[in-house]
Design a protein around this motif. Sequence first.
Motif, PDB file in Angstrom:
ATOM      1  N   PRO A  27     -40.688   2.634  10.026  1.00  0.00           N
ATOM      2  CA  PRO A  27     -40.800   3.316   8.736  1.00  0.00           C
ATOM      3  C   PRO A  27     -42.236   3.812   8.495  1.00  0.00           C
ATOM      4  CG  PRO A  27     -39.892   1.107   8.460  1.00  0.00           C
ATOM      5  CD  PRO A  27     -40.356   1.226   9.873  1.00  0.00           C
ATOM      6  N   GLU A  28     -42.322   5.008   7.967  1.00  0.00           N
ATOM      7  CA  GLU A  28     -43.626   5.593   7.676  1.00  0.00           C
ATOM      8  C   GLU A  28     -44.363   4.714   6.669  1.00  0.00           C
ATOM      9  OE1 GLU A  28     -45.364   9.702   5.816  1.00  0.00           O
ATOM     10  OE2 GLU A  28     -43.482   9.779   6.961  1.00  0.00           O
ATOM     11  N   HIS A  33     -47.185  -4.865  12.229  1.00  0.00           N
ATOM     12  CA  HIS A  33     -46.802  -6.260  12.003  1.00  0.00           C
ATOM     13  C   HIS A  33     -45.616  -6.388  11.056  1.00  0.00           C
ATOM     14  CE1 HIS A  33     -47.172 -10.437  10.561  1.00  0.00           C
ATOM     15  NE2 HIS A  33     -47.671 -10.672  11.766  1.00  0.00           N
ATOM     16  N   ASP A  34     -45.472  -5.444  10.141  1.00  0.00           N
ATOM     17  CA  ASP A  34     -44.433  -5.528   9.111  1.00  0.00           C
ATOM     18  C   ASP A  34     -43.186  -4.700   9.410  1.00  0.00           C
ATOM     19  OD1 ASP A  34     -46.029  -7.245   7.630  1.00  0.00           O
ATOM     20  OD2 ASP A  34     -46.989  -5.603   6.548  1.00  0.00           O
ATOM     21  N   ARG A  35     -43.090  -4.136  10.615  1.00  0.00           N
ATOM     22  CA  ARG A  35     -41.927  -3.311  10.942  1.00  0.00           C
ATOM     23  C   ARG A  35     -40.635  -4.130  10.906  1.00  0.00           C
ATOM     24  NH1 ARG A  35     -43.509  -1.553  16.468  1.00  0.00           N
ATOM     25  NH2 ARG A  35     -41.278  -1.221  16.639  1.00  0.00           N
ATOM     26  N   PRO A  36     -39.592  -3.609  10.251  1.00  0.00           N
ATOM     27  CA  PRO A  36     -38.305  -4.320  10.181  1.00  0.00           C
ATOM     28  C   PRO A  36     -37.453  -4.022  11.415  1.00  0.00           C
ATOM     29  CG  PRO A  36     -38.159  -2.307   8.929  1.00  0.00           C
ATOM     30  CD  PRO A  36     -39.589  -2.382   9.440  1.00  0.00           C
ATOM     31  N   LEU A  37     -36.326  -4.680  11.489  1.00  0.00           N
ATOM     32  CA  LEU A  37     -35.359  -4.373  12.543  1.00  0.00           C
ATOM     33  C   LEU A  37     -34.618  -3.078  12.210  1.00  0.00           C
ATOM     34  CD1 LEU A  37     -33.743  -7.829  13.414  1.00  0.00           C
ATOM     35  CD2 LEU A  37     -35.567  -6.604  14.619  1.00  0.00           C
ATOM     36  N   ALA A  38     -34.296  -2.338  13.249  1.00  0.00           N
ATOM     37  CA  ALA A  38     -33.458  -1.144  13.118  1.00  0.00           C
ATOM     38  C   ALA A  38     -31.995  -1.596  13.037  1.00  0.00           C
ATOM     39  CB  ALA A  38     -33.673  -0.241  14.329  1.00  0.00           C
ATOM     40  N   PRO A  39     -31.079  -0.713  12.676  1.00  0.00           N
ATOM     41  CA  PRO A  39     -29.663  -1.097  12.639  1.00  0.00           C
ATOM     42  C   PRO A  39     -29.187  -1.719  13.965  1.00  0.00           C
ATOM     43  CG  PRO A  39     -29.934   0.964  11.494  1.00  0.00           C
ATOM     44  CD  PRO A  39     -31.282   0.647  12.116  1.00  0.00           C
ATOM     45  N   ARG A  40     -29.604  -1.155  15.091  1.00  0.00           N
ATOM     46  CA  ARG A  40     -29.209  -1.747  16.381  1.00  0.00           C
ATOM     47  C   ARG A  40     -29.775  -3.154  16.526  1.00  0.00           C
ATOM     48  NH1 ARG A  40     -31.232   0.994  21.638  1.00  0.00           N
ATOM     49  NH2 ARG A  40     -32.634  -0.752  21.781  1.00  0.00           N
ATOM     50  N   GLY A  41     -31.005  -3.367  16.071  1.00  0.00           N
ATOM     51  CA  GLY A  41     -31.604  -4.692  16.129  1.00  0.00           C
ATOM     52  C   GLY A  41     -30.858  -5.699  15.280  1.00  0.00           C
TER      53      GLY A  41
END
Length: 182
Positions: A27-28, A33-41
């Motif tokens: 996400p922009e 460090h704070d990146r979330p999981l994508a739907p596939r994740g």
Amino acid sequence: MNARAEGTGVVPLRRLVVLRHAKSAWPEGTSDHDRPLAPRGLRDAPAAGRALAGAGRIPDLAVCSTAERARRTWELASAEWETPTPVRHDPRLYAADPDDLLEVARETPPEVGTLLLVGHNPGLEELILALAAEGVDDTLAQVRTKFPTSALAVLDWHGPTWQALTPHTARLTAFTVARGLH
């Protein structure tokens, strides 16, 4: 757990399970460090937990990176198990190199037979390749080719304590990528 038999001289089998976090989103405006999981994740992380349970490789202890994508992978994977596994969130696993990861593993209490590390590449892949003296079937070649998101590697070795874990002393007994295991 594989506790050393008193007075028998038997060196216990220890198992290091390595799990790369599931696929993350970008996400922009969000720090790495704070990146979330994508739907596939979000789909793959529970599959990793089911794969470990199905293979009888539930850890005695987990050490997880503090990054959001690793923490969420751990939460979703471990939710697939009947019995909760103790977890320690360790900032050293974020952006860790193989020496950092080995140091964390060596701090594991001797009563832990199976340890799970949840973290990131390239450190996890490099750790596996540094520790494995051999692999079952073509597992080493697979890891050398790619250690993708939601990948699981299982390294077995015999040692009196985790402090005795050194390069080229383990056997890579399993390599699985959780995608497609839904």
